[in-house]
Design a protein around this motif. Structure first.
Motif, PDB file in Angstrom:
ATOM      1  N   SER A 121      76.609  40.775  98.289  1.00  0.00           N
ATOM      2  CA  SER A 121      77.591  40.925  99.368  1.00  0.00           C
ATOM      3  C   SER A 121      78.741  41.847  98.959  1.00  0.00           C
ATOM      4  O   SER A 121      79.204  42.657  99.771  1.00  0.00           O
ATOM      5  N   ASP A 122      79.196  41.758  97.722  1.00  0.00           N
ATOM      6  CA  ASP A 122      80.272  42.644  97.261  1.00  0.00           C
ATOM      7  C   ASP A 122      79.796  44.091  97.150  1.00  0.00           C
ATOM      8  O   ASP A 122      80.527  45.028  97.485  1.00  0.00           O
ATOM      9  N   LEU A 123      78.568  44.258  96.681  1.00  0.00           N
ATOM     10  CA  LEU A 123      78.040  45.615  96.549  1.00  0.00           C
ATOM     11  C   LEU A 123      77.826  46.272  97.906  1.00  0.00           C
ATOM     12  O   LEU A 123      78.024  47.480  98.055  1.00  0.00           O
ATOM     13  N   LYS A 124      77.423  45.507  98.914  1.00  0.00           N
ATOM     14  CA  LYS A 124      77.216  46.068 100.247  1.00  0.00           C
ATOM     15  C   LYS A 124      78.527  46.484 100.893  1.00  0.00           C
ATOM     16  O   LYS A 124      78.566  47.438 101.674  1.00  0.00           O
ATOM     17  N   ARG A 166      71.469  47.944  90.839  1.00  0.00           N
ATOM     18  CA  ARG A 166      71.552  46.513  91.115  1.00  0.00           C
ATOM     19  C   ARG A 166      71.543  46.255  92.614  1.00  0.00           C
ATOM     20  O   ARG A 166      70.908  45.305  93.089  1.00  0.00           O
ATOM     21  N   LEU A 167      72.234  47.094  93.394  1.00  0.00           N
ATOM     22  CA  LEU A 167      72.260  46.953  94.845  1.00  0.00           C
ATOM     23  C   LEU A 167      70.856  47.089  95.425  1.00  0.00           C
ATOM     24  O   LEU A 167      70.439  46.271  96.253  1.00  0.00           O
ATOM     25  N   VAL A 168      70.114  48.089  94.985  1.00  0.00           N
ATOM     26  CA  VAL A 168      68.752  48.308  95.493  1.00  0.00           C
ATOM     27  C   VAL A 168      67.866  47.120  95.124  1.00  0.00           C
ATOM     28  O   VAL A 168      67.096  46.613  95.946  1.00  0.00           O
ATOM     29  N   LYS A 169      67.961  46.652  93.888  1.00  0.00           N
ATOM     30  CA  LYS A 169      67.127  45.538  93.434  1.00  0.00           C
ATOM     31  C   LYS A 169      67.428  44.266  94.221  1.00  0.00           C
ATOM     32  O   LYS A 169      66.517  43.588  94.708  1.00  0.00           O
ATOM     33  N   LEU A 170      68.709  43.940  94.380  1.00  0.00           N
ATOM     34  CA  LEU A 170      69.077  42.716  95.100  1.00  0.00           C
ATOM     35  C   LEU A 170      68.755  42.814  96.586  1.00  0.00           C
ATOM     36  O   LEU A 170      68.366  41.824  97.209  1.00  0.00           O
ATOM     37  N   ASP A 171      68.912  44.025  97.157  1.00  0.00           N
ATOM     38  CA  ASP A 171      68.600  44.208  98.570  1.00  0.00           C
ATOM     39  C   ASP A 171      67.092  44.049  98.809  1.00  0.00           C
ATOM     40  O   ASP A 171      66.680  43.405  99.772  1.00  0.00           O
ATOM     41  N   ASN A 172      66.275  44.620  97.941  1.00  0.00           N
ATOM     42  CA  ASN A 172      64.824  44.450  98.063  1.00  0.00           C
ATOM     43  C   ASN A 172      64.433  42.990  97.937  1.00  0.00           C
ATOM     44  O   ASN A 172      63.589  42.490  98.681  1.00  0.00           O
TER      45      ASN A 172
END
Length: 130
Positions: free
Chosen positions: A93-96, A110-116
């Motif tokens: 949520s913070d990265l988005k 990390r954003l791409v990994k967590l979003d996937n």
């Protein structure tokens, strides 16, 4: 960091590294009370380690059959990234919320990994409802 401040003194961070490893110590006197339930021997006790060795050596860090545990060194001997391991990584949520252009490469990965991961969980939840 709080642990190292509580210990205090030179090499406090180095001594705090020992917290990550299991220290084997002799059981406290009088703690060998009778267990409830099944009888039998109490918890197995390993060999006792002298206090001088516990303070000067990182116990349990030796992975070889032969040899000994490495000695604790001064804080300046360890890499800088070691002292950042206890800091939590930002959640999805913070990265988005942040601008993509302001993210570092590691944060972007990390954003791409967590979003996937989140998209896969959502997709699996939808499939399960059907």
């Amino acid at each position: 960091m709080v642990l190292t401040q509580a210990i205090g003194g030179a090499g406090a961070r180095s001594r705090a590294l020992q917290c990550a490893f299991r220290l084997r110590a002799a059981p406290a006197a009088g703690s060998g009370g009778k267990k409830k339930g099944r009888g039998g021997p109490s918890a197995p006790t390993g060999p006792t380690v002298p206090m001088e060795q516990r303070v000067n050596v990182v116990l349990g860090a030796n992975i070889f059959k032969e040899g000994s545990d490495p000695p604790i060194q001064a804080d300046s001997e360890y890499p800088d990234w070691l002292w950042t391991l206890d800091k939590p990584l930002p959640p999805l949520s913070d990265l988005k919320r942040r601008d993509f252009k302001s993210l570092k490469l590691q944060e972007l990965k990390r954003l791409v990994k967590l979003d996937n991961r989140q998209r896969i969980k959502d997709s699996n939840a939808l499939k399960k409802k059907k």
